[in-house]
Motif scaffolding. Structure first.
Motif, PDB file in Angstrom:
ATOM      1  N   ALA A  93      -9.402  53.035 -13.937  1.00  0.00           N
ATOM      2  CA  ALA A  93      -9.318  51.584 -13.819  1.00  0.00           C
ATOM      3  C   ALA A  93      -9.286  51.155 -12.359  1.00  0.00           C
ATOM      4  CB  ALA A  93      -8.074  51.079 -14.548  1.00  0.00           C
ATOM      5  N   VAL A  94      -8.532  51.879 -11.546  1.00  0.00           N
ATOM      6  CA  VAL A  94      -8.407  51.543 -10.132  1.00  0.00           C
ATOM      7  C   VAL A  94      -9.729  51.790  -9.398  1.00  0.00           C
ATOM      8  CG1 VAL A  94      -7.331  52.287  -7.974  1.00  0.00           C
ATOM      9  CG2 VAL A  94      -5.923  51.850  -9.969  1.00  0.00           C
ATOM     10  N   SER A  95     -10.429  52.845  -9.770  1.00  0.00           N
ATOM     11  CA  SER A  95     -11.720  53.123  -9.133  1.00  0.00           C
ATOM     12  C   SER A  95     -12.713  51.998  -9.408  1.00  0.00           C
ATOM     13  CB  SER A  95     -12.276  54.461  -9.632  1.00  0.00           C
ATOM     14  OG  SER A  95     -11.458  55.530  -9.179  1.00  0.00           O
ATOM     15  N   LYS A  96     -12.667  51.434 -10.614  1.00  0.00           N
ATOM     16  CA  LYS A  96     -13.518  50.279 -10.938  1.00  0.00           C
ATOM     17  C   LYS A  96     -13.146  49.081 -10.072  1.00  0.00           C
ATOM     18  CE  LYS A  96     -14.410  51.287 -15.854  1.00  0.00           C
ATOM     19  NZ  LYS A  96     -14.189  50.777 -17.237  1.00  0.00           N
ATOM     20  N   LEU A  97     -11.827  48.840  -9.941  1.00  0.00           N
ATOM     21  CA  LEU A  97     -11.364  47.731  -9.107  1.00  0.00           C
ATOM     22  C   LEU A  97     -11.788  47.921  -7.650  1.00  0.00           C
ATOM     23  CD1 LEU A  97      -7.694  46.955 -10.256  1.00  0.00           C
ATOM     24  CD2 LEU A  97      -9.670  45.429 -10.382  1.00  0.00           C
ATOM     25  N   ALA A  98     -11.645  49.137  -7.152  1.00  0.00           N
ATOM     26  CA  ALA A  98     -11.973  49.424  -5.755  1.00  0.00           C
ATOM     27  C   ALA A  98     -13.457  49.177  -5.492  1.00  0.00           C
ATOM     28  CB  ALA A  98     -11.605  50.866  -5.416  1.00  0.00           C
ATOM     29  N   GLU A  99     -14.300  49.572  -6.437  1.00  0.00           N
ATOM     30  CA  GLU A  99     -15.739  49.357  -6.289  1.00  0.00           C
ATOM     31  C   GLU A  99     -16.063  47.862  -6.300  1.00  0.00           C
ATOM     32  OE1 GLU A  99     -19.937  50.670  -8.480  1.00  0.00           O
ATOM     33  OE2 GLU A  99     -18.008  51.439  -9.208  1.00  0.00           O
ATOM     34  N   LYS A 100     -15.415  47.134  -7.199  1.00  0.00           N
ATOM     35  CA  LYS A 100     -15.652  45.692  -7.308  1.00  0.00           C
ATOM     36  C   LYS A 100     -15.201  44.957  -6.053  1.00  0.00           C
ATOM     37  CE  LYS A 100     -14.283  41.693 -10.120  1.00  0.00           C
ATOM     38  NZ  LYS A 100     -13.482  41.258 -11.307  1.00  0.00           N
ATOM     39  N   LEU A 101     -14.043  45.358  -5.522  1.00  0.00           N
ATOM     40  CA  LEU A 101     -13.466  44.668  -4.367  1.00  0.00           C
ATOM     41  C   LEU A 101     -13.897  45.268  -3.031  1.00  0.00           C
ATOM     42  CD1 LEU A 101      -9.841  44.268  -5.770  1.00  0.00           C
ATOM     43  CD2 LEU A 101     -11.620  42.519  -5.661  1.00  0.00           C
ATOM     44  N   LYS A 102     -14.680  46.356  -3.100  1.00  0.00           N
ATOM     45  CA  LYS A 102     -15.151  47.046  -1.897  1.00  0.00           C
ATOM     46  C   LYS A 102     -13.970  47.540  -1.037  1.00  0.00           C
ATOM     47  CE  LYS A 102     -19.667  44.714  -1.583  1.00  0.00           C
ATOM     48  NZ  LYS A 102     -19.852  44.947  -2.998  1.00  0.00           N
ATOM     49  N   ILE A 103     -13.034  48.216  -1.703  1.00  0.00           N
ATOM     50  CA  ILE A 103     -11.867  48.796  -1.032  1.00  0.00           C
ATOM     51  C   ILE A 103     -11.999  50.314  -1.066  1.00  0.00           C
ATOM     52  CG2 ILE A 103      -9.357  49.018  -1.066  1.00  0.00           C
ATOM     53  CD1 ILE A 103      -9.228  46.349  -2.496  1.00  0.00           C
ATOM     54  N   ASP A 104     -11.744  50.953   0.055  1.00  0.00           N
ATOM     55  CA  ASP A 104     -11.877  52.407   0.163  1.00  0.00           C
ATOM     56  C   ASP A 104     -10.598  53.084  -0.343  1.00  0.00           C
ATOM     57  OD1 ASP A 104     -13.013  54.847   0.825  1.00  0.00           O
ATOM     58  OD2 ASP A 104     -12.247  54.803   2.879  1.00  0.00           O
ATOM     59  N   LEU A 105     -10.686  53.758  -1.497  1.00  0.00           N
ATOM     60  CA  LEU A 105      -9.553  54.481  -2.076  1.00  0.00           C
ATOM     61  C   LEU A 105     -10.009  55.906  -2.412  1.00  0.00           C
ATOM     62  CD1 LEU A 105      -8.198  51.756  -4.576  1.00  0.00           C
ATOM     63  CD2 LEU A 105      -7.475  52.164  -2.219  1.00  0.00           C
ATOM     64  N   PRO A 106     -10.166  56.754  -1.403  1.00  0.00           N
ATOM     65  CA  PRO A 106     -10.758  58.078  -1.622  1.00  0.00           C
ATOM     66  C   PRO A 106      -9.946  58.997  -2.534  1.00  0.00           C
ATOM     67  CG  PRO A 106      -9.907  57.861   0.612  1.00  0.00           C
ATOM     68  CD  PRO A 106      -9.888  56.499   0.024  1.00  0.00           C
ATOM     69  N   ILE A 107      -8.618  58.940  -2.459  1.00  0.00           N
ATOM     70  CA  ILE A 107      -7.811  59.823  -3.312  1.00  0.00           C
ATOM     71  C   ILE A 107      -7.946  59.395  -4.769  1.00  0.00           C
ATOM     72  CG2 ILE A 107      -5.492  60.675  -3.821  1.00  0.00           C
ATOM     73  CD1 ILE A 107      -4.830  60.322  -0.861  1.00  0.00           C
ATOM     74  N   CYS A 108      -7.897  58.103  -5.025  1.00  0.00           N
ATOM     75  CA  CYS A 108      -8.103  57.611  -6.395  1.00  0.00           C
ATOM     76  C   CYS A 108      -9.475  58.045  -6.912  1.00  0.00           C
ATOM     77  CB  CYS A 108      -7.991  56.094  -6.439  1.00  0.00           C
ATOM     78  SG  CYS A 108      -6.319  55.460  -6.161  1.00  0.00           S
ATOM     79  N   ALA A 109     -10.469  58.017  -6.033  1.00  0.00           N
ATOM     80  CA  ALA A 109     -11.826  58.380  -6.443  1.00  0.00           C
ATOM     81  C   ALA A 109     -11.912  59.849  -6.840  1.00  0.00           C
ATOM     82  CB  ALA A 109     -12.808  58.071  -5.321  1.00  0.00           C
ATOM     83  N   VAL A 110     -11.300  60.741  -6.054  1.00  0.00           N
ATOM     84  CA  VAL A 110     -11.396  62.159  -6.395  1.00  0.00           C
ATOM     85  C   VAL A 110     -10.537  62.497  -7.614  1.00  0.00           C
ATOM     86  CG1 VAL A 110     -11.982  62.849  -4.047  1.00  0.00           C
ATOM     87  CG2 VAL A 110      -9.590  62.930  -4.777  1.00  0.00           C
ATOM     88  N   VAL A 111      -9.418  61.778  -7.808  1.00  0.00           N
ATOM     89  CA  VAL A 111      -8.613  62.005  -9.011  1.00  0.00           C
ATOM     90  C   VAL A 111      -9.412  61.607 -10.248  1.00  0.00           C
ATOM     91  CG1 VAL A 111      -6.573  61.256 -10.301  1.00  0.00           C
ATOM     92  CG2 VAL A 111      -6.369  61.834  -7.879  1.00  0.00           C
ATOM     93  N   THR A 112     -10.156  60.525 -10.173  1.00  0.00           N
ATOM     94  CA  THR A 112     -11.009  60.123 -11.293  1.00  0.00           C
ATOM     95  C   THR A 112     -12.001  61.225 -11.631  1.00  0.00           C
ATOM     96  OG1 THR A 112     -10.822  57.782 -10.715  1.00  0.00           O
ATOM     97  CG2 THR A 112     -12.699  58.416 -12.080  1.00  0.00           C
ATOM     98  N   ARG A 113     -12.600  61.815 -10.628  1.00  0.00           N
ATOM     99  CA  ARG A 113     -13.577  62.892 -10.863  1.00  0.00           C
ATOM    100  C   ARG A 113     -12.900  64.167 -11.366  1.00  0.00           C
ATOM    101  NH1 ARG A 113     -17.817  63.394  -6.068  1.00  0.00           N
ATOM    102  NH2 ARG A 113     -18.839  64.591  -7.730  1.00  0.00           N
ATOM    103  N   LEU A 114     -11.661  64.409 -10.921  1.00  0.00           N
ATOM    104  CA  LEU A 114     -10.911  65.551 -11.437  1.00  0.00           C
ATOM    105  C   LEU A 114     -10.606  65.367 -12.920  1.00  0.00           C
ATOM    106  CD1 LEU A 114      -8.257  66.299  -8.653  1.00  0.00           C
ATOM    107  CD2 LEU A 114     -10.024  67.870  -9.461  1.00  0.00           C
ATOM    108  N   VAL A 115     -10.144  64.172 -13.286  1.00  0.00           N
ATOM    109  CA  VAL A 115      -9.810  63.879 -14.676  1.00  0.00           C
ATOM    110  C   VAL A 115     -11.034  64.004 -15.568  1.00  0.00           C
ATOM    111  CG1 VAL A 115      -9.106  62.004 -16.221  1.00  0.00           C
ATOM    112  CG2 VAL A 115      -7.824  62.429 -14.115  1.00  0.00           C
ATOM    113  N   ASP A 116     -12.193  63.576 -15.059  1.00  0.00           N
ATOM    114  CA  ASP A 116     -13.439  63.651 -15.824  1.00  0.00           C
ATOM    115  C   ASP A 116     -14.080  65.034 -15.762  1.00  0.00           C
ATOM    116  OD1 ASP A 116     -13.280  61.048 -16.692  1.00  0.00           O
ATOM    117  OD2 ASP A 116     -14.506  60.232 -15.055  1.00  0.00           O
ATOM    118  N   GLN A 117     -13.419  65.977 -15.076  1.00  0.00           N
ATOM    119  CA  GLN A 117     -13.886  67.358 -14.946  1.00  0.00           C
ATOM    120  C   GLN A 117     -15.252  67.449 -14.261  1.00  0.00           C
ATOM    121  OE1 GLN A 117     -13.640  68.867 -19.015  1.00  0.00           O
ATOM    122  NE2 GLN A 117     -11.516  69.471 -18.697  1.00  0.00           N
TER     123      GLN A 117
END
Length: 321
Positions: A278-302
């Motif tokens: 959810a946060v990765s979607k928000l970050a993309e929409k708001l153009k905010i750099d959240l690299p740790i959230c982004a890699v956690v999303t990819r970890l969760v999605d394997q």
């Protein structure tokens, strides 16, 4: 003032136990009638919080009408099921003080718990209880401090008085945005720190993740006018420190299993997994750099391993802190 807790998981049960020690009757609602019968007979929640006896003033029920008769309702249900519950029972919840006790961002709407309450049950008083706490500590009467976030100052003062106990100390804030984002994002960072330790990257790497993760928490909160001081308090830094360093944290254990390449119990609710998406979607929409959230999303999605996640973070362009 009558109090009810919806959700008889470990945290909901712990809150009901703590609040009933004040002498007021507290209703604890569970969906499972068999679980209600077991708790009523044994006077403890052997499935979720074994070894802690219920006070006499705690009533366990499967009847929602018992809950809807109360003035203050604590919503101790998972963040991703909160919206559905509110929509289903919006009429019965009108006019009540509704205190969310979950930490996350709704993956479909991008809203936090108090935002959902305000939108779905507009004639209610939304609030949130958040901060560094484990259910076992609260239930056993160990000293705990939490944040009570409510945009309406007078209502917040009332709830602070009603929900405080001799061992559960509540600090009040009107910064709902900061409190709910701090509580949500710390779960994402706990997954990252768990993966770090599970993969054997060491304590120094975990400290770096916690620090840079805290920067991401403040960055996103600022986009919603959250106060940096709120993030430096119990609902942000305090909760981050607890959940990123203890295997009592479900999010930390989940991340550790990812990093170590071991199985994790799929029946355990891990709020940070959905929140990361959810946060990765928000970050993309708001153009905010959240690299740790982004890699956690990819970890969760394997999509990547813990080793690849760490390499992605370490290979980012060098910059000022």
């Amino acid at each position: 003032m009558s109090i009810a807790v919806i959700g008889a998981g470990a945290f909901g049960t712990a809150l009901a136990i703590a609040l009933s020690t004040n002498g007021d009757r507290v209703a604890l609602w569970a969906r499972d009638a068999d679980a209600v019968a077991q708790m009523t007979a044994s006077r403890e929640n052997t499935r979720r919080l074994a070894g802690v006896t219920f006070p006499d003033s705690l009533d366990v029920t499967a009847r929602l009408q018992d809950v809807f008769a109360c003035d203050v309702v604590l919503l101790a249900i998972p963040a991703q099921t909160l919206r559905g519950f509110l929509e289903e029972h919006r009429d019965a919840l009108q006019g009540k003080a509704l205190v969310s006790c979950c930490k996350g961002i709704d993956i479909e709407t991008g809203h936090g718990p108090t935002d959902l309450i305000a939108r779905i049950v507009p004639n209610s008083t939304p609030a949130m209880l958040t901060g560094p706490s484990f259910a076992a500590d609260i239930a056993r009467g160990l000293p705990t401090a939490l944040t009570l976030a409510c945009a309406h100052e007078a209502a917040g003062e009332m709830l602070q008085a009603v929900l405080s106990t001799p061992t559960l100390r509540l600090y009040r804030t009107t910064d709902v945005a900061g409190a709910q984002l701090g509580g949500a994002l710390k779960n994402v960072m706990a997954i990252a720190c768990g993966a770090c330790m599970g993969a054997g990257f060491g304590e120094s790497a975990r400290a770096a993740l916690m620090t840079r993760g805290f920067a991401e928490m403040k960055r996103l909160a600022a986009a919603f006018d959250g106060d940096p001081d709120t993030l430096a308090g119990l609902s942000g830094f305090g909760d981050l420190a607890l959940t990123c360093t203890s295997d009592q944290s479900r999010n930390y254990r989940y991340g550790f299993a990812i990093g170590a390449g071991t199985d994790f119990d799929s029946t355990v609710t891990v709020e940070g997994a959905a929140t990361a998406k959810a946060v990765s979607k928000l970050a993309e929409k708001l153009k905010i750099d959240l690299p740790i959230c982004a890699v956690v999303t990819r970890l969760v999605d394997q999509e990547i391993t813990a080793q690849q996640a760490m390499q992605l973070l370490l290979s980012r362009p060098l910059k000022e802190e």
